[in-house]
Design a protein around this motif. Structure first.
Motif, PDB file in Angstrom:
ATOM      1  N   ILE A 263      39.114 -37.041  28.286  1.00  0.00           N
ATOM      2  CA  ILE A 263      38.580 -36.836  26.936  1.00  0.00           C
ATOM      3  C   ILE A 263      37.067 -36.738  27.037  1.00  0.00           C
ATOM      4  CG2 ILE A 263      38.395 -37.772  24.610  1.00  0.00           C
ATOM      5  CD1 ILE A 263      41.221 -36.881  25.403  1.00  0.00           C
ATOM      6  N   ARG A 264      36.504 -35.699  26.406  1.00  0.00           N
ATOM      7  CA  ARG A 264      35.070 -35.457  26.470  1.00  0.00           C
ATOM      8  C   ARG A 264      34.459 -35.555  25.075  1.00  0.00           C
ATOM      9  NH1 ARG A 264      34.061 -32.532  31.387  1.00  0.00           N
ATOM     10  NH2 ARG A 264      32.321 -31.350  30.516  1.00  0.00           N
ATOM     11  N   VAL A 265      33.338 -36.264  24.960  1.00  0.00           N
ATOM     12  CA  VAL A 265      32.660 -36.465  23.681  1.00  0.00           C
ATOM     13  C   VAL A 265      31.191 -36.104  23.850  1.00  0.00           C
ATOM     14  CG1 VAL A 265      32.173 -38.054  21.784  1.00  0.00           C
ATOM     15  CG2 VAL A 265      34.207 -38.417  23.220  1.00  0.00           C
ATOM     16  N   VAL A 266      30.718 -35.086  23.130  1.00  0.00           N
ATOM     17  CA  VAL A 266      29.298 -34.746  23.151  1.00  0.00           C
ATOM     18  C   VAL A 266      28.576 -35.641  22.146  1.00  0.00           C
ATOM     19  CG1 VAL A 266      27.571 -32.953  22.770  1.00  0.00           C
ATOM     20  CG2 VAL A 266      29.751 -32.380  23.867  1.00  0.00           C
ATOM     21  N   LEU A 267      27.562 -36.333  22.618  1.00  0.00           N
ATOM     22  CA  LEU A 267      26.855 -37.324  21.806  1.00  0.00           C
ATOM     23  C   LEU A 267      25.766 -36.643  20.976  1.00  0.00           C
ATOM     24  CD1 LEU A 267      26.495 -39.941  24.669  1.00  0.00           C
ATOM     25  CD2 LEU A 267      28.169 -39.983  22.810  1.00  0.00           C
ATOM     26  N   ASN A 268      25.871 -36.776  19.659  1.00  0.00           N
ATOM     27  CA  ASN A 268      24.870 -36.205  18.756  1.00  0.00           C
ATOM     28  C   ASN A 268      24.892 -36.981  17.444  1.00  0.00           C
ATOM     29  OD1 ASN A 268      26.898 -34.885  16.944  1.00  0.00           O
ATOM     30  ND2 ASN A 268      27.291 -33.635  18.764  1.00  0.00           N
ATOM     31  N   ASP A 313      17.854 -39.336  18.834  1.00  0.00           N
ATOM     32  CA  ASP A 313      17.310 -39.916  20.048  1.00  0.00           C
ATOM     33  C   ASP A 313      18.342 -40.869  20.647  1.00  0.00           C
ATOM     34  OD1 ASP A 313      15.830 -41.527  21.936  1.00  0.00           O
ATOM     35  OD2 ASP A 313      13.988 -40.959  20.896  1.00  0.00           O
ATOM     36  N   PRO A 314      18.653 -40.743  21.946  1.00  0.00           N
ATOM     37  CA  PRO A 314      19.605 -41.671  22.561  1.00  0.00           C
ATOM     38  C   PRO A 314      19.245 -43.138  22.357  1.00  0.00           C
ATOM     39  CG  PRO A 314      19.203 -39.850  24.043  1.00  0.00           C
ATOM     40  CD  PRO A 314      18.244 -39.675  22.890  1.00  0.00           C
ATOM     41  N   LEU A 315      17.965 -43.454  22.180  1.00  0.00           N
ATOM     42  CA  LEU A 315      17.584 -44.840  21.911  1.00  0.00           C
ATOM     43  C   LEU A 315      18.179 -45.342  20.603  1.00  0.00           C
ATOM     44  CD1 LEU A 315      13.804 -45.037  22.930  1.00  0.00           C
ATOM     45  CD2 LEU A 315      15.845 -45.450  24.328  1.00  0.00           C
ATOM     46  N   ASP A 316      18.495 -44.401  19.695  1.00  0.00           N
ATOM     47  CA  ASP A 316      18.990 -44.792  18.376  1.00  0.00           C
ATOM     48  C   ASP A 316      20.508 -44.903  18.304  1.00  0.00           C
ATOM     49  OD1 ASP A 316      16.392 -44.901  17.393  1.00  0.00           O
ATOM     50  OD2 ASP A 316      16.379 -42.768  16.869  1.00  0.00           O
ATOM     51  N   TYR A 317      21.206 -44.630  19.401  1.00  0.00           N
ATOM     52  CA  TYR A 317      22.657 -44.872  19.390  1.00  0.00           C
ATOM     53  C   TYR A 317      23.084 -45.747  20.566  1.00  0.00           C
ATOM     54  CZ  TYR A 317      23.022 -40.653  22.467  1.00  0.00           C
ATOM     55  OH  TYR A 317      22.902 -39.715  23.467  1.00  0.00           O
ATOM     56  N   GLN A 318      22.150 -46.485  21.133  1.00  0.00           N
ATOM     57  CA  GLN A 318      22.496 -47.333  22.271  1.00  0.00           C
ATOM     58  C   GLN A 318      23.544 -48.391  21.915  1.00  0.00           C
ATOM     59  OE1 GLN A 318      19.048 -48.971  24.213  1.00  0.00           O
ATOM     60  NE2 GLN A 318      18.488 -47.021  25.153  1.00  0.00           N
ATOM     61  N   GLU A 319      23.476 -48.935  20.718  1.00  0.00           N
ATOM     62  CA  GLU A 319      24.444 -49.963  20.338  1.00  0.00           C
ATOM     63  C   GLU A 319      25.848 -49.378  20.245  1.00  0.00           C
ATOM     64  OE1 GLU A 319      26.215 -53.444  19.554  1.00  0.00           O
ATOM     65  OE2 GLU A 319      24.152 -53.138  20.211  1.00  0.00           O
ATOM     66  N   GLN A 320      25.989 -48.238  19.573  1.00  0.00           N
ATOM     67  CA  GLN A 320      27.307 -47.604  19.470  1.00  0.00           C
ATOM     68  C   GLN A 320      27.818 -47.174  20.844  1.00  0.00           C
ATOM     69  OE1 GLN A 320      24.615 -46.886  17.628  1.00  0.00           O
ATOM     70  NE2 GLN A 320      25.169 -46.222  15.540  1.00  0.00           N
ATOM     71  N   GLY A 392      11.932 -42.536  24.708  1.00  0.00           N
ATOM     72  CA  GLY A 392      12.045 -43.496  25.798  1.00  0.00           C
ATOM     73  C   GLY A 392      11.777 -42.913  27.176  1.00  0.00           C
ATOM     74  N   ILE A 393      11.513 -41.605  27.263  1.00  0.00           N
ATOM     75  CA  ILE A 393      11.326 -40.985  28.568  1.00  0.00           C
ATOM     76  C   ILE A 393      10.028 -41.471  29.212  1.00  0.00           C
ATOM     77  CG2 ILE A 393      11.048 -38.812  29.796  1.00  0.00           C
ATOM     78  CD1 ILE A 393      13.858 -39.360  28.620  1.00  0.00           C
ATOM     79  N   ARG A 394      10.172 -41.998  30.419  1.00  0.00           N
ATOM     80  CA  ARG A 394       9.019 -42.532  31.149  1.00  0.00           C
ATOM     81  C   ARG A 394       9.441 -42.781  32.594  1.00  0.00           C
ATOM     82  NH1 ARG A 394       9.773 -48.007  31.886  1.00  0.00           N
ATOM     83  NH2 ARG A 394      11.570 -48.856  30.750  1.00  0.00           N
ATOM     84  N   PRO A 395       8.473 -42.863  33.500  1.00  0.00           N
ATOM     85  CA  PRO A 395       8.815 -43.218  34.883  1.00  0.00           C
ATOM     86  C   PRO A 395       9.220 -44.690  34.958  1.00  0.00           C
ATOM     87  CG  PRO A 395       6.630 -42.196  34.730  1.00  0.00           C
ATOM     88  CD  PRO A 395       7.051 -42.544  33.339  1.00  0.00           C
ATOM     89  N   LEU A 396      10.262 -44.983  35.683  1.00  0.00           N
ATOM     90  CA  LEU A 396      10.679 -46.363  35.894  1.00  0.00           C
ATOM     91  C   LEU A 396       9.971 -46.922  37.117  1.00  0.00           C
ATOM     92  CD1 LEU A 396      14.520 -46.057  35.217  1.00  0.00           C
ATOM     93  CD2 LEU A 396      12.757 -46.866  33.646  1.00  0.00           C
ATOM     94  N   SER A 397       9.599 -48.167  37.026  1.00  0.00           N
ATOM     95  CA  SER A 397       8.907 -48.828  38.131  1.00  0.00           C
ATOM     96  C   SER A 397       9.899 -49.194  39.230  1.00  0.00           C
ATOM     97  CB  SER A 397       8.208 -50.083  37.631  1.00  0.00           C
ATOM     98  OG  SER A 397       9.176 -51.052  37.221  1.00  0.00           O
ATOM     99  N   THR A 398       9.360 -49.621  40.359  1.00  0.00           N
ATOM    100  CA  THR A 398      10.216 -50.057  41.468  1.00  0.00           C
ATOM    101  C   THR A 398      11.069 -51.250  41.059  1.00  0.00           C
ATOM    102  OG1 THR A 398       8.569 -49.292  43.057  1.00  0.00           O
ATOM    103  CG2 THR A 398      10.232 -50.837  43.870  1.00  0.00           C
TER     104      THR A 398
END
Length: 409
Positions: A263-268, A313-320, A392-398
């Motif tokens: 089953i495939r779900v496109v997130l929007n 924004d994916p940050l706005d559906y992280q809980e769901q 939320g796009i940013r480089p992640l630290s080590t």
């Protein structure tokens, strides 16, 4: 990021051709057995660099279907043979590829790339849905010629264990041709896992059950989209009244035919508010589902036209997303998150994230260049623009990379 086509100087092309690109050493070692199915020397394009012909002039006498000269300094060849010279982008076509040529164009298309994660049999541009986020809007055309091209392409592929996709448009619109292709995949490419993308609507016809059971392709799986736990929301996304009911009937028929179903779900913005309810629905009503893919949206095709309705924004559906993912995972349903960069996900979901974007349309933007986690990340589609970019796009630290890596393991 690899392209799938480039221009060549082409000489002596009399008609449409499919050719397997092969080096002299592979030709000597394997001959036509380099191809998985039936092939003759006329189906081979010899990869011939200038120095090879200087060192071994007898190569020009080989009875191959074509000579492909990747250098700008092309060697002299018999004038009557099919020749491909001086590619505009020398990185596009490589040994092992299967290429398509047409007399009306100097464009060479790569239909199969050795070792790629994105090899695909494209069945049709037609579709019986019109999904709001469709990355390749359907066309009302008669393109059955794809069936014959794919049947020949299967012969010329490597045998190997690479995964193979089948897509469109909607492949089931050409039922008999699709079944013929599936049967040939089983016979000629038995080691390849074949994943077929379909909206499932035409599979409501119960005659598919007997056809698929008779086919008995053990390495075939189906990816079917389901965008909501109710008809009105799903039908709105696919812009087809009655689609939810037809898809559900199709899914049950696939189960009756003992098929492997994803089953495939496109997130929007339309699908994420009830994502936890959809996860409950899948668990309770589709217990045969082998995998659920929760997929970031590709910002191309019709998605651009419906930006305001679709973008979130994916940050706005992280809980769901977290609720749906863990609900399925905790009940033994395999679940993956596709097409989302790690920095747009909480660390605890990174174990579900996959590097899912096809190599030829994968992109890492400037922010990724100093990211410690890029080796684990899906990155972006090449169609990505700032308009579709999470805050939320940013480089992640080590240190963050270590945390994500631990979660992923």
């Amino acid at each position: 990021m690899l392209r799938r086509e480039t221009q060549f100087e082409i000489q002596n092309l009399a008609g449409p051709r499919l050719l397997k690109v092969i080096t002299a050493s592979e030709l000597i070692e394997k001959g036509t057995a380099v191809c998985a199915g039936h092939a003759t020397f006329d189906d081979l394009a010899l990869w011939l660099e200038a120095h090879e012909l200087r060192d071994h002039p007898g190569l020009a006498a080989l009875p191959v279907g074509a000579f492909l000269c990747p250098d700008q300094d092309s060697p002299d060849l018999p004038k009557a043979v099919l020749q491909l010279r001086a590619p505009k982008d020398p990185q596009v076509v490589r040994p092992g590829d299967v290429i398509a040529l047409t007399p009306t164009s100097n464009l060479v298309r790569v239909l199969y790339r050795r070792g790629a994660n994105s090899n695909l049999l494209f069945i049709t541009d037609r579709c019986n849905s019109l999904c709001l986020m469709c990355s390749q809007p359907p066309k009302d055309v008669d393109d059955r010629w794809h069936i014959e091209e794919n049947l020949r392409l299967i012969d010329l592929m490597d045998a190997g264990e690479e995964n193979l996709g089948i897509s469109g448009g909607e492949p089931t619109l050409y039922r008999e041709g699709l079944l013929e292709i599936l049967a040939k995949c089983k016979a000629v490419l038995p080691e390849k896992s074949t994943h077929l993308l379909s909206n499932g609507r035409l599979l409501k016809d119960p005659s598919w059950i007997a056809a698929l059971k008779h086919l008995n392709h053990s390495r075939l799986s189906w990816g079917v989209p389901l965008y909501a736990d109710n008809a009105s929301d799903h039908d709105h996304v696919v812009q087809a009244p009655g689609a939810f009911s037809e898809t559900m009937q199709g899914l049950y028929n696939l189960a009756r035919a003992n098929q492997v179903v994803e089953i495939r779900v496109v997130l929007n913005r339309l699908t994420t508010p009830r994502l936890p309810e959809l996860a409950h629905f899948v668990f309770r009503n589709l217990p045969f589902a082998r995998h659920v893919a929760l997929m970031g949206i590709e910002s191309t095709g019709l998605a651009k036209k419906h930006y305001e309705e679709l973008w979130i924004d994916p940050l706005d559906y992280q809980e769901q997303l977290s609720q749906a993912t863990y609900f399925l995972h905790n009940r033994g349903v395999p679940v993956s998150i596709y097409n989302l960069p790690l920095c747009a996900l909480p660390a605890h979901l990174s174990c579900f994230a996959r590097q899912s974007i096809s190599d030829w349309k994968n992109l890492f933007i400037d922010a990724c260049q100093s990211c410690a986690a890029s080796s684990l990340c899906a990155g972006f589609f090449k169609s990505h623009t700032d308009r579709w970019q999470s805050r939320g796009i940013r480089p992640l630290s080590t240190e963050e990379f270590t945390r994500y890596a631990r979660s992923a393991s």
